[in-house]
Design an enzyme around this catalytic site. Sequence first.
Site, PDB file in Angstrom:
ATOM      1  N   GLY A  20       0.830  -1.206   0.000  1.00  0.00           N
ATOM      2  CA  GLY A  20       0.000   0.000   0.000  1.00  0.00           C
ATOM      3  C   GLY A  20       0.858   1.248   0.000  1.00  0.00           C
ATOM      4  O   GLY A  20       2.013   1.219  -0.431  1.00  0.00           O
ATOM      5  N   SER A  21       0.288   2.327   0.523  1.00  0.00           N
ATOM      6  CA  SER A  21       0.988   3.612   0.479  1.00  0.00           C
ATOM      7  C   SER A  21       2.121   3.657   1.504  1.00  0.00           C
ATOM      8  O   SER A  21       2.149   2.871   2.464  1.00  0.00           O
ATOM      9  CB  SER A  21       0.005   4.740   0.782  1.00  0.00           C
ATOM     10  OG  SER A  21      -0.408   4.625   2.134  1.00  0.00           O
ATOM     11  N   GLY A  30       2.341   2.117   5.268  1.00  0.00           N
ATOM     12  CA  GLY A  30       3.466   1.257   5.601  1.00  0.00           C
ATOM     13  C   GLY A  30       4.201   1.725   6.851  1.00  0.00           C
ATOM     14  O   GLY A  30       4.622   0.917   7.685  1.00  0.00           O
ATOM     15  N   CYS A  70       1.904  -0.038  -8.612  1.00  0.00           N
ATOM     16  CA  CYS A  70       3.007   0.556  -7.860  1.00  0.00           C
ATOM     17  C   CYS A  70       4.242   0.635  -8.743  1.00  0.00           C
ATOM     18  O   CYS A  70       5.169   1.365  -8.457  1.00  0.00           O
ATOM     19  CB  CYS A  70       3.266  -0.201  -6.570  1.00  0.00           C
ATOM     20  SG  CYS A  70       3.503  -1.919  -6.853  1.00  0.00           S
ATOM     21  N   GLU A  88       5.771  -3.521   0.913  1.00  0.00           N
ATOM     22  CA  GLU A  88       5.871  -3.193  -0.510  1.00  0.00           C
ATOM     23  C   GLU A  88       5.021  -1.944  -0.695  1.00  0.00           C
ATOM     24  O   GLU A  88       3.808  -2.014  -0.820  1.00  0.00           O
ATOM     25  CB  GLU A  88       5.361  -4.381  -1.332  1.00  0.00           C
ATOM     26  CG  GLU A  88       5.890  -4.397  -2.734  1.00  0.00           C
ATOM     27  CD  GLU A  88       4.834  -3.996  -3.719  1.00  0.00           C
ATOM     28  OE1 GLU A  88       4.905  -2.837  -4.175  1.00  0.00           O
ATOM     29  OE2 GLU A  88       3.955  -4.807  -4.019  1.00  0.00           O
TER      30      GLU A  88
HETATM   31  C1  UN1 Z   1       1.679  -3.744  -7.698  1.00  0.00           C
HETATM   32  O1  UN1 Z   1       1.383  -2.790  -8.430  1.00  0.00           O
HETATM   33  O2  UN1 Z   1       1.468  -3.692  -6.458  1.00  0.00           O
HETATM   34  O3  UN1 Z   1       5.279  -5.722 -11.971  1.00  0.00           O
HETATM   35  C2  UN1 Z   1       2.205  -5.027  -8.205  1.00  0.00           C
HETATM   36  C3  UN1 Z   1       4.067  -5.469 -12.095  1.00  0.00           C
HETATM   37  C4  UN1 Z   1       3.084  -6.508 -11.614  1.00  0.00           C
HETATM   38  C5  UN1 Z   1       2.870  -6.392 -10.154  1.00  0.00           C
HETATM   39  C6  UN1 Z   1       2.540  -5.013  -9.660  1.00  0.00           C
HETATM   40  N1  UN1 Z   1       3.578  -7.817 -11.945  1.00  0.00           N
HETATM   41  O4  UN1 Z   1       3.663  -4.441 -12.614  1.00  0.00           O
END
Ligand code: UN1
Length: 508
Positions: free
Chosen positions: A239-240, A244, A295, A261
Site C-alpha cells: 500500500g501507500s 506502511g 506501484c 511493498e
Molecule cells: C503492484 O502494483 O502492487 O510488476 C504489483 C508489475 C506486476 C505487479 C505489480 N507484476 O507491474
Amino acid sequence: MDFLKRLGLEADNAGTTTGNKTMFTKSATRIESHSPIDGKLIGAVYSTTKEEYETVVNTAAEAFKTWRKMPAPQRGEIIRQIGDALREHKEDLGKLVSLEMGKIYQEGLGEVQEMIDICDFAVGLSRQLYGLTMHSERPDHRMYEQYHPLGIVGVISAFNFPVAVWSWNAMIAAVCGDTIIWKPSEKTPLCAVACQNIIKDVLAKNDLPEGIFCMINGDREVGEWMTSDKRVPLISATGSIRMGKQVAQVVAARLGKTLLELGGNNAIIISPQADIEMAVRATVFGAVGTAGQRCTSTRRLIVHESIFDQVKDRLVSIYKNIAIGSPLEEGTLVGPLIDKQAVDMMQSALESLKDAGGELVYGGEVLQGGVYDSGTYVRPAICIAENHYQIVQDETFAPILYLIRYREMEEAMEYHNGVVQGLSSAIFTLNLREAEQFLSHAGSDCGIANVNIGTSGAEIGGAFGGEKETGGGRESGSDSWKIYMRRQTNTINWGSSLPLAQGIRFDV
Ligand code: UN1
C-alpha cells in the site's frame, strides 16, 4: 451476472472466513463494493467483528500445528491443485477483477495468470526449501541450518492488485508451512471472497484442517487488531508509504517482522542512443496501463534534450488514440480510476504541477457523459516538469507522466535516484556502457532495474520489491520465501569430547 454466481458471490457475503467456514454478523458494518465502471453496486461483505477475529486467529493457530507437520512437497501438492482451480476460474476471476477494480479485462486475466504462475513456482519451491551446511571448526561436529515454518502470516493487500499480491504471499507462505490471514482492501473485498471460494473446494477435497487460508475484512481498526497481534509473527503489507510507516511502527513495537511493498515513483531514462519507438511504447504501457494505478507504473520520463520534443510529440500522438472506456469492452486500453477520490487526487496533482511552474501538455481532464457517467474516467496526462517539484516527488496513483529533460547522463541519474521511493526503474539505450552503468552500484537505487523494458509488468520469478521508502521487502520469486520461515542453525557433536568454539579452555 452468471460469472458472479460461478464465483460463489451473493448480494451479501461473509467478510470473515477460516477457509472452510464463513462467519457472518449481520449487525457488523456492511462494506459495499461498487464497480468503478458505472458506480453500480456489485455486492457487499460484512466487516469482521472482534469476536470473529479471535476465532480466526485461534483457528489459524490450530491449523498451523497440523499444516507444519505435513511434508513440504505434500503442501506443494495442495498448491498445485489450487493452481488448477485458478486455471478453471481464470476467465471469471479475471472478469471480476476488471469489474471491481476497473483494470481492463486483459490485465484482469494477466493478474490471474500471475496467481497461476506463483502456484507453479511454489510447487517447485516445496522441494527446494534449502538451508546450507557448513564445516564446523570443532572436530567431530556437524553444522547446518534449516528453515522452519513461522506461524501465522498476516497479508494486507491493496486494491490495485486485488488477487495476485495475496497469492504471491499466500502460496509461498503456505508451502513454507505457514497459515495465512488475509485482509484485502476495503475497495475490492469481493475479489478476496471469490478467491476464498475458489480454494475452498480444494481444501475440502483434501480433508485439510480449517484455518490454513483465512480472510478478515474491515477498516483500519480491523487491520490494527492483526498488526498489533503477537500471535502473527509476520505482516506483509502492500500500500501507500503512509500506511506502511504506521504498520511498521505497530509491528516493530512488538518486534514482529514486516514485509513492506509500498509506493513507487518509477522512472525511465531515454538516452539519445535508444530505440526511441520501443522506448515510447514501453512508456505508454507503463504510464497508462492499469490507468497508472500500479506501484510499478511509470511516473517520470527522463529524456535527453536532443530527443525531448520528438519523444513528447510521439507520446502525444499515441495518447490521442488510446481508447478510454469500460474495461470489459474489447479494445479499451484505459479503464476508470478506482473511485472519485482518486480522480480528485489526480486533479489536485495537476493543479500543484501548474502552481510549481510545470506544464500540462496533453490530457488530464475528467471525462463526462455517456459511458463516463460515473465520473471515474480521466484522460491520461502528459506534463513537462522538473524533478524537484514536490508533486513530482510524490506518488499520485493516476495516469500522470512527468517529462523531465536532461543533458548529461550523470544528471539523469541524479534525477532518477532523487526521490524517496525506490521500487522500479528502467533505461532505454543501445549503448552497452550506459546500460551497464545504470545497473551498476552507482546506477539505479531501485529494487528492480531494467534495460530496454518498461518499469511495470515484472515476472513472478524474480524477487519483487524496492528500497528506501518503498519499504525494503521482497516477495514473489527468487529466495523471497526465506522471510516466511525462521532459520535455525544446528550444531551436532558426534564425538566423545566437548571442544569449545574459539578454542576456549574451560576445564571443570
Ligand atoms: C503492484 O502494483 O502492487 O510488476 C504489483 C508489475 C506486476 C505487479 C505489480 N507484476 O507491474
